[in-house]
Design a protein around this motif. Sequence first.
Motif, PDB file in Angstrom:
ATOM      1  N   ALA A  70       0.832  -1.202   0.000  1.00 38.23           N
ATOM      2  CA  ALA A  70       0.000   0.000   0.000  1.00 38.23           C
ATOM      3  C   ALA A  70       0.866   1.252   0.000  1.00 38.23           C
ATOM      4  O   ALA A  70       0.574   2.223  -0.702  1.00 38.23           O
ATOM      5  CB  ALA A  70      -0.920  -0.006   1.220  1.00 38.23           C
ATOM      6  N   ARG A  71       1.949   1.229   0.769  1.00 38.36           N
ATOM      7  CA  ARG A  71       2.863   2.373   0.799  1.00 38.36           C
ATOM      8  C   ARG A  71       3.501   2.600  -0.565  1.00 38.36           C
ATOM      9  O   ARG A  71       3.579   3.741  -1.045  1.00 38.36           O
ATOM     10  CB  ARG A  71       3.957   2.130   1.841  1.00 38.36           C
ATOM     11  N   ASP A  72       3.937   1.519  -1.212  1.00 35.25           N
ATOM     12  CA  ASP A  72       4.593   1.657  -2.507  1.00 35.25           C
ATOM     13  C   ASP A  72       3.623   2.158  -3.577  1.00 35.25           C
ATOM     14  O   ASP A  72       3.977   3.012  -4.402  1.00 35.25           O
ATOM     15  CB  ASP A  72       5.202   0.319  -2.938  1.00 35.25           C
ATOM     16  N   VAL A  73       2.397   1.629  -3.586  1.00 32.34           N
ATOM     17  CA  VAL A  73       1.396   2.089  -4.549  1.00 32.34           C
ATOM     18  C   VAL A  73       1.077   3.563  -4.312  1.00 32.34           C
ATOM     19  O   VAL A  73       0.964   4.356  -5.257  1.00 32.34           O
ATOM     20  CB  VAL A  73       0.116   1.230  -4.453  1.00 32.34           C
ATOM     21  N   HIS A  74       0.969   3.943  -3.058  1.00 32.85           N
ATOM     22  CA  HIS A  74       0.705   5.351  -2.723  1.00 32.85           C
ATOM     23  C   HIS A  74       1.855   6.239  -3.173  1.00 32.85           C
ATOM     24  O   HIS A  74       1.637   7.342  -3.704  1.00 32.85           O
ATOM     25  CB  HIS A  74       0.493   5.475  -1.213  1.00 32.85           C
ATOM     26  N   ASP A  75       3.075   5.774  -2.976  1.00 31.57           N
ATOM     27  CA  ASP A  75       4.240   6.555  -3.411  1.00 31.57           C
ATOM     28  C   ASP A  75       4.263   6.723  -4.933  1.00 31.57           C
ATOM     29  O   ASP A  75       4.512   7.822  -5.448  1.00 31.57           O
ATOM     30  CB  ASP A  75       5.534   5.873  -2.955  1.00 31.57           C
ATOM     31  N   ILE A  76       4.007   5.621  -5.660  1.00 34.30           N
ATOM     32  CA  ILE A  76       4.015   5.693  -7.127  1.00 34.30           C
ATOM     33  C   ILE A  76       2.930   6.648  -7.620  1.00 34.30           C
ATOM     34  O   ILE A  76       3.157   7.455  -8.534  1.00 34.30           O
ATOM     35  CB  ILE A  76       3.831   4.286  -7.726  1.00 34.30           C
ATOM     36  N   TRP A 185       7.192  15.978  -3.747  1.00 35.65           N
ATOM     37  CA  TRP A 185       7.667  14.984  -4.715  1.00 35.65           C
ATOM     38  C   TRP A 185       9.049  14.487  -4.316  1.00 35.65           C
ATOM     39  O   TRP A 185       9.324  13.273  -4.353  1.00 35.65           O
ATOM     40  CB  TRP A 185       7.710  15.596  -6.112  1.00 35.65           C
ATOM     41  N   LEU A 186       9.940  15.401  -3.929  1.00 34.10           N
ATOM     42  CA  LEU A 186      11.297  15.009  -3.525  1.00 34.10           C
ATOM     43  C   LEU A 186      11.272  14.182  -2.242  1.00 34.10           C
ATOM     44  O   LEU A 186      12.070  13.254  -2.082  1.00 34.10           O
ATOM     45  CB  LEU A 186      12.155  16.259  -3.333  1.00 34.10           C
ATOM     46  N   LEU A 187      10.374  14.504  -1.334  1.00 35.17           N
ATOM     47  CA  LEU A 187      10.234  13.732  -0.095  1.00 35.17           C
ATOM     48  C   LEU A 187       9.900  12.283  -0.396  1.00 35.17           C
ATOM     49  O   LEU A 187      10.513  11.355   0.158  1.00 35.17           O
ATOM     50  CB  LEU A 187       9.134  14.364   0.774  1.00 35.17           C
ATOM     51  N   ARG A 191      12.490   8.525  -0.457  1.00 33.42           N
ATOM     52  CA  ARG A 191      12.223   7.236   0.175  1.00 33.42           C
ATOM     53  C   ARG A 191      12.065   6.123  -0.855  1.00 33.42           C
ATOM     54  O   ARG A 191      12.621   5.037  -0.701  1.00 33.42           O
ATOM     55  CB  ARG A 191      10.961   7.341   1.027  1.00 33.42           C
ATOM     56  N   PHE A 192      11.305   6.403  -1.924  1.00 31.13           N
ATOM     57  CA  PHE A 192      10.943   5.346  -2.869  1.00 31.13           C
ATOM     58  C   PHE A 192      12.151   4.822  -3.637  1.00 31.13           C
ATOM     59  O   PHE A 192      12.266   3.615  -3.872  1.00 31.13           O
ATOM     60  CB  PHE A 192       9.891   5.880  -3.856  1.00 31.13           C
ATOM     61  N   PHE A 193      13.059   5.706  -4.047  1.00 31.06           N
ATOM     62  CA  PHE A 193      14.208   5.293  -4.854  1.00 31.06           C
ATOM     63  C   PHE A 193      15.380   4.804  -4.004  1.00 31.06           C
ATOM     64  O   PHE A 193      16.445   4.518  -4.544  1.00 31.06           O
ATOM     65  CB  PHE A 193      14.653   6.443  -5.755  1.00 31.06           C
ATOM     66  N   ASN A 194      15.170   4.731  -2.697  1.00 29.66           N
ATOM     67  CA  ASN A 194      16.212   4.173  -1.826  1.00 29.66           C
ATOM     68  C   ASN A 194      15.573   3.325  -0.737  1.00 29.66           C
ATOM     69  O   ASN A 194      15.819   3.519   0.457  1.00 29.66           O
ATOM     70  CB  ASN A 194      17.059   5.294  -1.212  1.00 29.66           C
ATOM     71  N   ARG A 213      22.346   9.712  -7.589  1.00 30.41           N
ATOM     72  CA  ARG A 213      20.912   9.996  -7.624  1.00 30.41           C
ATOM     73  C   ARG A 213      20.362  10.192  -6.220  1.00 30.41           C
ATOM     74  O   ARG A 213      19.606  11.142  -5.959  1.00 30.41           O
ATOM     75  CB  ARG A 213      20.163   8.863  -8.330  1.00 30.41           C
ATOM     76  N   ILE A 214      20.738   9.315  -5.303  1.00 29.71           N
ATOM     77  CA  ILE A 214      20.267   9.425  -3.922  1.00 29.71           C
ATOM     78  C   ILE A 214      20.707  10.745  -3.307  1.00 29.71           C
ATOM     79  O   ILE A 214      19.920  11.448  -2.651  1.00 29.71           O
ATOM     80  CB  ILE A 214      20.793   8.233  -3.082  1.00 29.71           C
TER      81      ILE A 214
END
Length: 295
Positions: A70-76, A185-187, A191-194, A213-214
């Motif tokens: 759910a967290r990942d879907v929300h982030d995407i 978006w950066l927030l 988290r999502f890309f790391n 990138r991180i």
Amino acid sequence: HNQKSSLLGRLSAGVPVRGRPGDDEERARGSAAQEEDGQEPLARGGALQHRHDQLQDAAGPNAAYDKNLARDVHDIFNLVVLIPVVALNLANWGPLPSSARADLALADLVPALWRGTYFMQFWWTTFAYFVADAIFVLAYPRCVRSPSVIIKHHLATLGYIFLPLWYREAEWIMGSCMIVEINTWLLIARRFFNRAGDKPFFSIGVPFTKSLRIKLISVFFYLTWLSIRILGYPLLLFPIYQHFTLRTAKTGSRLNVIAVGLGFHLVFITLNFKWTVDLVRSKIRPRRSRFEKGL
């Protein structure tokens, strides 16, 4: 059957029943691990709830939902939808017109930069985003760390963005406030890309491109947090208040639409202050799980 009868008899008589061999040692190791992680050892009831949560997460299709999924879907969803929100907002701004004075004060400068060419497209995209995101958080509250705060924020924002529909001269107020979604978006990207919690340039096996990138996302996150949330929002009080005084002089009443906007803006300044305190505290206390949810 005899073992069950014996167990029931001992329970009814109040005789303590020992678990499997090694249970005590396992509980001791679990408490020690929690202490090392900066958490209090779980009490008996807390341990049962913790175990229940573990089983719920491992239940797969039989669980209500997977909090990490759910967290990942929300982030995407946020990473995708916030792009047109930010892009349409930026498209409504432009350079100072040639007729503008060179000595414009801050209170006059911000409204002078607003063009409003694509305002209605921007408004409807923003409205749809906050409604959809609020519904998602209500349906899956564990996808964020503080669901009640997020819901209240979204409700306040939805109320705030109706202000320029009633009073079109206040379009620039909505545009100014929505610049903060760049930081949002950066927030989320941070988290999502790391998700593995790698430390850029220090974790073994992390490619240089990923480390770069991180680090870049993290640097721009902190820069926009400082410039928009900590400095920008309080500074916006000056042009909004000046607009409020002009509206008051025109209508002869302090109870006008800009007064409502002024109240909403103070709410957002308070939320930004709270989130800044939370951010600072997260940096000075022991690091928690690398899968910890964000805002």
